[in-house]
Design a protein around this motif. Structure first.
Motif, short mmCIF file in Angstrom:
data_model
loop_
_atom_site.label_atom_id
_atom_site.label_comp_id
_atom_site.label_asym_id
_atom_site.label_seq_id
_atom_site.Cartn_x
_atom_site.Cartn_y
_atom_site.Cartn_z
N GLY A 127 0.80 -1.22 0.00
CA GLY A 127 0.00 0.00 0.00
C GLY A 127 0.83 1.27 0.00
N SER A 128 0.37 2.26 0.77
CA SER A 128 0.97 3.60 0.72
C SER A 128 2.44 3.63 1.13
N ILE A 129 2.84 2.77 2.06
CA ILE A 129 4.24 2.81 2.53
C ILE A 129 5.22 2.41 1.44
N THR A 130 4.81 1.53 0.55
CA THR A 130 5.71 1.11 -0.54
C THR A 130 5.91 2.24 -1.54
N LYS A 131 4.85 3.01 -1.79
CA LYS A 131 4.96 4.15 -2.70
C LYS A 131 5.74 5.29 -2.04
N ARG A 132 5.49 5.49 -0.77
CA ARG A 132 6.10 6.61 -0.05
C ARG A 132 7.60 6.41 0.15
N LEU A 133 8.03 5.18 0.41
CA LEU A 133 9.42 4.91 0.76
C LEU A 133 10.16 4.05 -0.27
N GLY A 134 9.46 3.65 -1.34
CA GLY A 134 10.11 2.84 -2.36
C GLY A 134 10.45 1.43 -1.91
N ILE A 135 9.69 0.92 -0.93
CA ILE A 135 9.91 -0.43 -0.42
C ILE A 135 9.21 -1.44 -1.34
N GLU A 136 9.83 -2.58 -1.56
CA GLU A 136 9.23 -3.61 -2.41
C GLU A 136 7.94 -4.13 -1.78
N ASP A 137 6.89 -4.19 -2.58
CA ASP A 137 5.60 -4.66 -2.10
C ASP A 137 5.71 -6.10 -1.61
N GLY A 138 5.19 -6.37 -0.43
CA GLY A 138 5.22 -7.72 0.13
C GLY A 138 6.40 -7.98 1.05
N THR A 139 7.22 -6.96 1.30
CA THR A 139 8.37 -7.12 2.19
C THR A 139 7.90 -7.41 3.61
N VAL A 140 8.35 -8.53 4.17
CA VAL A 140 7.97 -8.90 5.54
C VAL A 140 8.86 -8.14 6.51
N LEU A 141 8.24 -7.42 7.44
CA LEU A 141 8.99 -6.61 8.39
C LEU A 141 9.50 -7.48 9.54
N LYS A 142 10.71 -7.16 10.05
CA LYS A 142 11.30 -7.95 11.12
C LYS A 142 10.47 -7.89 12.40
N GLU A 143 9.83 -6.73 12.63
CA GLU A 143 8.95 -6.56 13.78
C GLU A 143 7.85 -5.59 13.38
N PRO A 144 6.74 -5.59 14.08
CA PRO A 144 5.62 -4.72 13.70
C PRO A 144 6.04 -3.25 13.68
N LEU A 145 5.58 -2.54 12.66
CA LEU A 145 5.82 -1.11 12.54
C LEU A 145 4.53 -0.38 12.88
N ILE A 146 4.59 0.55 13.84
CA ILE A 146 3.43 1.34 14.23
C ILE A 146 3.60 2.75 13.67
N GLU A 147 2.64 3.17 12.86
CA GLU A 147 2.64 4.53 12.31
C GLU A 147 1.47 5.31 12.89
N PHE A 148 1.61 6.63 12.91
CA PHE A 148 0.56 7.50 13.43
C PHE A 148 0.04 8.41 12.32
N CYS A 149 -1.27 8.52 12.22
CA CYS A 149 -1.88 9.45 11.27
C CYS A 149 -2.88 10.34 12.01
N LEU A 150 -2.85 11.63 11.72
CA LEU A 150 -3.83 12.54 12.31
C LEU A 150 -5.20 12.24 11.71
#
Length: 324
Positions: A99-122
């Protein structure tokens, strides 16, 4: 419980007041939106499925000590929930990058994260729910450091539980959105889980095929959304249809403050709410009423459920209710 005036209407739900000060009714709509409300549609039955799936998940989270706003499900589209002051932050929990994080940061879609990433949105539709840092939350007093730390601990427990729950039914929990609210208990304020957890707020992929079983089907025009949500409900064991050998009569104490709790016939007799003779007469009347209604509805080919919504035309797993 008596439904009062509309308090708030969002993109997917409506909140109504009740005659009980600290309780409200949450109604699940069939509206579907994406891309900050730029894409809209009405998908018949979506609200029904989200109501049942969210009830199932929140009820299970309660059993592991995660406090949340759910009191009970009223019918196919409505829940009684505790009235909370929503913290204006959407907490995004990512286990796999998509989703948005792959477009925003250029990360390959489907990349499994080593640990959960918590993001904050207003939480602000007019601004497009912008991504913010924890420092913004503290600087503008949207939440305290203590509240954020508590929320993050709750999020990690929720994530662990949900990963296990979905993995057990062949689904990968990719990411999801959570909201929290403040509730006053005995004069003290505490933070509890609020809103909903459903395929509207989660990304869910089939463990083997990576088939999308969430709102991405609507966002990306991948096909009908209802069969996917129905599949999630079925895998979680949320479906009616078990035919009982004979009618089952249950008793609930009529008391809104207590949540109309389930009771046994012995309770009725012990507290003199009705006599044995009255109960026996009522049960005979119930069986006759049931026989009549089964015959009446069967005659018009109507599939009945516990719906209390005149506009409802699908059951809890998305099956069409067909009326001659």
């Amino acid at each position: 419980m008596k439904k009062g005036k509309k308090i708030h209407e969002g993109k997917a739900k409506i909140i109504y007041a009740t005659h009980v000060k600290d309780l409200v009714i949450q109604y699940f709509k069939d509206d579907a939106t994406a891309f900050n409300n730029q894409k809209k549609s009405t998908i018949e039955g979506k609200g029904v499925l989200n109501n049942r799936i969210s009830e199932h998940i929140l009820s299970n989270l309660s059993q592991i000590g995660i406090k949340n706003h759910l009191v009970k499900r009223l019918n196919m589209r409505e829940q009684i929930i505790k009235l909370v002051e929503i913290i204006p932050i959407e907490f995004i929990v990512r286990n796999v990058a998509t989703g948005s994080i792959t477009k925003r940061l250029g990360i390959e879609d489907g990349t499994v994260l080593k640990e959960p990433l918590i993001e904050f949105c207003l939480k602000d539709d007019k601004l497009g729910d912008p991504l913010i840092a924890e420092q913004h939350i503290l600087a503008f007093y949207w939440a305290s450091k203590k509240e954020i730390d508590k929320v993050k601990k709750m999020i990690l427990r929720i994530n662990d539980f949900m990963i296990g729950m979905f993995r057990g039914v062949g689904i990968k929990l990719i990411d999801f959105k959570l909201e929290f609210g403040r509730l006053k208990v005995n004069g003290k304020e505490e933070v509890i889980l609020a809103d909903e957890i459903s395929p509207d707020t989660c990304r869910l992929w089939d463990s083997i095929t990576d088939k999308k079983l969430d709102k991405d089907r609507f966002r990306k025009d991948l096909g009908d959304l209802i069969p996917a949500y129905t599949e999630v409900a079925k895998r979680l064991g949320i479906e009616d249809g078990t035919v009982l050998k004979e009618p089952l009569i249950e008793f609930c104490l009529k008391d809104d403050k207590l949540g109309d709790p389930l009771i046994a016939e012995e309770h009725i007799l012990a507290f003199d709410w009705a006599s044995k003779k009255e109960i026996e007469k009522v049960k005979k009347m119930i069986l006759r009423i049931n026989d009549f209604m089964i015959g009446m509805f069967r005659g018009c080919l109507l599939y009945t459920s516990d719906a209390a919504d005149d506009s409802l035309r699908v059951d809890l797993v998305g099956r069409r209710i067909i009326k001659k």
